[in-house]
Design an enzyme around this catalytic site. Structure first.
Site, PDB file in Angstrom:
ATOM      1  N   THR A   1       1.130  -1.075  -0.099  1.00 52.71           N
ATOM      2  CA  THR A   1       0.075   0.061  -0.495  1.00 52.71           C
ATOM      3  C   THR A   1       0.931   1.515  -0.168  1.00 52.71           C
ATOM      4  O   THR A   1       0.673   2.311  -0.402  1.00 52.71           O
ATOM      5  CB  THR A   1      -0.667   0.233   1.081  1.00 52.71           C
ATOM      6  OG1 THR A   1      -1.099  -1.761   1.030  1.00 52.71           O
ATOM      7  CG2 THR A   1      -2.114   1.183   0.948  1.00 52.71           C
TER       8      THR A   1
ATOM      9  N   LYS B   1       2.735 -14.391   5.550  1.00 50.13           N
ATOM     10  CA  LYS B   1       1.392 -13.802   4.583  1.00 50.13           C
ATOM     11  C   LYS B   1       1.088 -13.798   3.652  1.00 50.13           C
ATOM     12  O   LYS B   1       1.849 -14.479   2.863  1.00 50.13           O
ATOM     13  CB  LYS B   1       2.576 -12.058   4.873  1.00 50.13           C
ATOM     14  CG  LYS B   1       1.030 -11.625   4.024  1.00 50.13           C
ATOM     15  CD  LYS B   1       0.992  -9.676   3.825  1.00 50.13           C
ATOM     16  CE  LYS B   1       0.475  -9.011   4.305  1.00 50.13           C
ATOM     17  NZ  LYS B   1       0.536  -7.779   3.669  1.00 50.13           N
TER      18      LYS B   1
ATOM     19  N   TYR C   1       6.072 -13.266   2.136  1.00 49.79           N
ATOM     20  CA  TYR C   1       5.112 -12.948   1.594  1.00 49.79           C
ATOM     21  C   TYR C   1       5.012 -13.524   0.611  1.00 49.79           C
ATOM     22  O   TYR C   1       5.673 -13.667  -0.433  1.00 49.79           O
ATOM     23  CB  TYR C   1       5.301 -11.604   1.392  1.00 49.79           C
ATOM     24  CG  TYR C   1       3.673 -10.788   0.808  1.00 49.79           C
ATOM     25  CD1 TYR C   1       2.413 -11.953   0.453  1.00 49.79           C
ATOM     26  CD2 TYR C   1       3.749  -9.550   0.673  1.00 49.79           C
ATOM     27  CE1 TYR C   1       1.539 -11.286   0.505  1.00 49.79           C
ATOM     28  CE2 TYR C   1       2.106  -8.981   0.008  1.00 49.79           C
ATOM     29  CZ  TYR C   1       0.996  -9.534   0.084  1.00 49.79           C
ATOM     30  OH  TYR C   1       0.670  -8.993   0.005  1.00 49.79           O
TER      31      TYR C   1
END
Length: 299
Positions: free
Chosen positions: A46, A158, A133
């Site tokens: 983000t 994640k 991730y």
């Protein structure tokens, strides 16, 4: 590393001439912490990690660490080209971050042995623990995660693929390894939409881009989720998150662009996204304003 509450992924504000607005970034991060974020992840997805130089990523992390003031963990992004990732890892440690989120390597996909080496080299670049991730060019097999979990510096996983079956097997493999300090996160876009399923396989934590623009709505969802109030949770899913996802899916990159647009609608001049992302059209921004208003009407 102990996370409690929503995981906050702040945007990176830019001025009209494209520079990072560090004063606005500090205010944005502080607001999120005051809204009870369980952890802050600056210079990640983000925060447009893909568009930041190594120096900019380091500066964003320094600002976030200062704004957080030790109240919650700060996990900085590190990934892309290996040399870039190693530089960012070292600078994040120097900036006072508490850990790293290892984002996928740039462009190429390697073997599982190559992914293990990629993670281990980033982990070795600093004293910081790392969270891997699972998405894009970094899709880890069950056995790979089992092997990485043998490294005490690898402290979390994640998921950004949405493969519930594989993630369940990974959760069980890590449990069988005896690790009790290993964290699991739902990292799908607009994770609120899928978190009910992830909780069922032993993944209690999730990242929330929506929290960055509407912490009041995101917190209402989290409270309903954490307390088991499925009626309230589903009202928010139907009234806010489903239309938000429909708008998000219209244009690639809107998982970030809409968050910045929502912040601008709230009066925070965070600027535009950097290329190759694009901003919403005026009509799309108007729809986003309606979605935010509908979400707040449910609170």
């Amino acid at each position: 590393m102990d996370f409690r509450g929503i995981l906050f992924f702040p945007v990176t504000p830019f001025t009209a001439d494209g520079a990072i607005d560090h004063d606005l970034l500090a205010a944005h991060v502080a607001t999120g912490v005051e809204a009870e974020a369980g952890g802050v992840f600056p210079a990640c997805g983000t925060g447009e990690f893909h568009a930041l130089s190594t120096a900019e990523a380091a500066a964003v992390t320094r600002t976030a660490v200062s704004a957080v003031g030790g109240r919650v963990p700060v996990i900085a992004g590190a990934g892309g080209p290996l040399g870039h990732a190693i530089e960012v890892a070292r600078s994040a440690a120097d900036a006072g971050a508490d850990g790293l989120l290892v984002l996928p390597p740039y462009l190429v996909g390697g073997t599982q042995e190559g992914l293990i080496s990629y993670v281990e080299q980033i982990a070795a670049a600093s004293d910081l623990p790392v969270i891997i991730y699972h998405r894009g060019t970094a899709q880890y097999s069950v056995e790979t995660v089992r092997r990485l979990a043998a490294n005490p510096k690898v402290v979390g996983f994640k998921d950004g693929t949405g493969d519930i079956g594989t993630t369940q097997l990974i959760v069980r493999a890590v449990a069988e390894s005896g690790r009790e300090d290993f964290a699991f996160f739902n990292g799908l876009l607009t994770a609120e939409l899928t978190q009910g399923a992830y909780r069922g396989i032993g993944v209690p934590l999730y990242s929330s881009a929506a929290f960055a623009m509407a912490p009041d709505i995101a917190n209402a969802h989290y409270r309903a989720y954490a307390s088991g109030d499925d009626d309230a949770r589903l009202r928010l899913l139907d009234g806010f998150y489903r239309p938000l996802v429909a708008l998000r899916d219209e244009t690639p990159g809107f998982g970030v662009s809409l968050i910045k647009a929502g912040l601008r609608l709230s009066g925070l001049a965070v600027g535009s996204v950097r290329a190759p992302l694009v901003d919403p059209t005026p009509a799309q921004e108007a729809r986003l304003a309606e979605i935010l208003a509908a979400g707040r009407a449910l609170l």
